[in-house]
Design a protein around this motif. Structure first.
Motif, short mmCIF file in Angstrom:
data_model
loop_
_atom_site.label_atom_id
_atom_site.label_comp_id
_atom_site.label_asym_id
_atom_site.label_seq_id
_atom_site.Cartn_x
_atom_site.Cartn_y
_atom_site.Cartn_z
N HIS A 127 32.35 -37.17 17.88
CA HIS A 127 32.03 -35.79 17.44
C HIS A 127 32.62 -34.71 18.18
N LEU A 140 33.32 -28.71 16.91
CA LEU A 140 32.51 -28.78 15.87
C LEU A 140 31.12 -28.63 15.96
N SER A 168 25.24 -30.85 9.70
CA SER A 168 25.99 -31.59 10.63
C SER A 168 26.83 -32.96 10.39
N GLU A 227 29.52 -31.36 7.74
CA GLU A 227 30.56 -30.88 8.37
C GLU A 227 31.52 -32.03 9.24
N SER A 228 30.90 -32.88 9.65
CA SER A 228 31.35 -33.92 10.42
C SER A 228 32.32 -34.85 9.27
N TYR A 248 35.28 -32.46 8.17
CA TYR A 248 36.22 -32.59 9.42
C TYR A 248 37.07 -33.87 9.56
#
Length: 449
Positions: free
Chosen positions: A314, A318, A350, A353-354, A357
């Protein structure tokens, strides 16, 4: 009037014929497709006759093998109609069929169809297939489509071509020998071309809406029912759970391997060198100093490897600054000219988003590794409850999810959040990946200063 104003005044007149020509080509293409559909309508009627014969032979005489064969033919025609609706009418129609149950063999040699036992594998397979087709609601929706399509679908497909053909006949009236006039309409002579032109334009204007209507007619009968949608959803959730479990296990193995081969090995080396320093510090201070220097380098490398490992799990940027800044930082590490365009009024959760990404990271890696791209664009936006990430590169194209694990990995990663991946990669490029995930953005953080 300035020269700039003169060019601006000329541009609309030059663009108008181009737009008209494009509209005419689209109408002609839709008209040609309607002609093909109207010619294929008798095939549906033939399938109806075959299906009725197979059904009657089974119900009246007990000759059942013709029923599954006829049903398979109807399903093949229905699948082709779904393809036409999706590619010609731009109305996607998913396949609604339930999966065929597995044929299991017991320890005593009997075959279990999910309903009964049979000694013969051939008879058990026939029994399983017949019961599967009979109990699938999509089979009867296909039968209804076969029954009604020669009438409803035929009228939709024939209306615009007949109108256009009738209009072309009117336009050709001045070139034809004197006859009874313009068909059934009491217009002849000089008025026939005028009526012919009007009918031709009306037929061309009706072509695209008719093709769209044909697609919706197909989806109304051949689209998935609520029962099949629920069954497909259960199947998708099962696949997502298995993929998530496998991905988690693979990620844990990767972390363990990286720790064992990287930081752990270097820390073991540091421990051994520190033992050597203790032995050298009295009798060889210069050698001890050199060993300490090498040990310090090993510690620095171990720290860097740990940072890289954490970044792979992670990325700190980010977590701290959000998806947009994380993607911008990612773009700096890729050997491409990457332009990041973002319009996100807030932050997603989160895990979302991960997922986005790492999906963008995989897409850019594929562009470099397989596409031979030199430049790429990443666009991030949010609308109608969907977080959208679009990655476009100027590579050689030809990307196929079935040929590699990268795109399938992106699909699995997005599927865990009910996300979708749309790929456009013609040979020669460009390659365009559109990733969409349902999510709600939080309000942007405000600074305390």
């Amino acid at each position: 009037m300035t020269s700039t104003q003169s060019r601006a005044a000329v541009e609309p007149s030059e663009a108008a014929p181009t737009d008209a020509a494009r509209a005419l080509r689209r109408a002609a293409l839709a008209l040609g497709r309607l002609v093909v559909l109207s010619l294929l309508t008798p095939v549906t009627a033939l399938l109806l006759a075959v299906s009725l014969v197979g059904f009657l032979l089974w119900c009246c005489l007990g000759v059942f093998p013709l029923f599954p064969a006829a049903t398979r033919l109807v399903r093949a025609a229905a699948e082709r109609a779904r393809w036409v609706a999706g590619h010609w009418s731009q109305v996607p129609v998913p396949s609604p069929y339930s999966p065929r149950p597995a044929l299991e063999r017991t320890l005593h040699g009997w075959f279990w169809t999910g309903h009964d036992y049979h000694k013969s594998r051939w008879f058990a397979d026939i029994s399983r297939t017949v019961r599967w087709l009979w109990n699938d609601p999509a089979t009867w929706w296909d039968a209804l489509w076969v029954l009604l399509n020669p009438l409803v679908g035929g009228v939709i497909a024939l209306a615009a071509p007949l109108l256009t053909g009738y209009g072309l006949y009117g336009l050709a009236q001045p070139l034809l020998p004197p006859g009874p006039g313009y068909g059934l309409l009491p217009l002849g002579g000089a008025l026939a071309p005028v009526l012919g032109l009007a009918l031709t334009l009306a037929g061309l204007a009706l072509a695209a809406p008719s093709l769209w209507l044909y697609g919706h007619w197909t989806r109304a009968l051949l689209g998935p029912t609520e029962r099949s949608r629920l069954a497909r959803r259960v199947e998708q959730l099962t696949e997502i759970r298995l993929d998530a479990t496998e991905a988690q296990a693979a990620e844990l193995r990767r972390i363990e391997r990286d720790l064992h081969d990287g930081a752990q090995a270097r820390l073991v080396a540091v421990s051994l060198r520190l033992g050597a320093v203790a032995a050298l510090i009295d009798r060889d201070p210069a050698g001890a100093k050199q060993v300490v220097t090498e040990t310090q380098e090993n510690v620095t490398q171990a720290l860097q490897e740990l940072r890289d490992l954490v970044r792979g799990i992670h990325p700190p940027v980010l977590a701290e600054r959000g998806l947009v800044e994380g993607v911008r930082a990612l773009a700096l590490d890729v050997p491409l000219r990457v332009e990041v365009l973002a319009d996100l009024p807030g932050r997603a959760e989160s895990p979302v988003e991960s997922a986005v990404y790492f999906a963008v990271s995989e897409a850019l890696t594929n562009a470099v590794k397989h596409g031979g791209a030199r430049a790429a664009t990443v666009e991030l936006s949010h609308a109608a409850g969907l977080l959208r990430a679009e990655v476009t590169d100027d590579g050689q194209g030809g990307a196929d999810p079935g040929q590699g694990s990268g795109l399938r990995g992106i699909q699995r990663r997005l599927a865990a959040f009910d996300g979708t991946l749309t790929l456009s990669s013609p040979p020669g490029g460009p390659t365009r990946l559109i990733m969409e995930l349902p999510c709600v953005l939080s309000s942007p953080r405000t600074s305390s200063s």
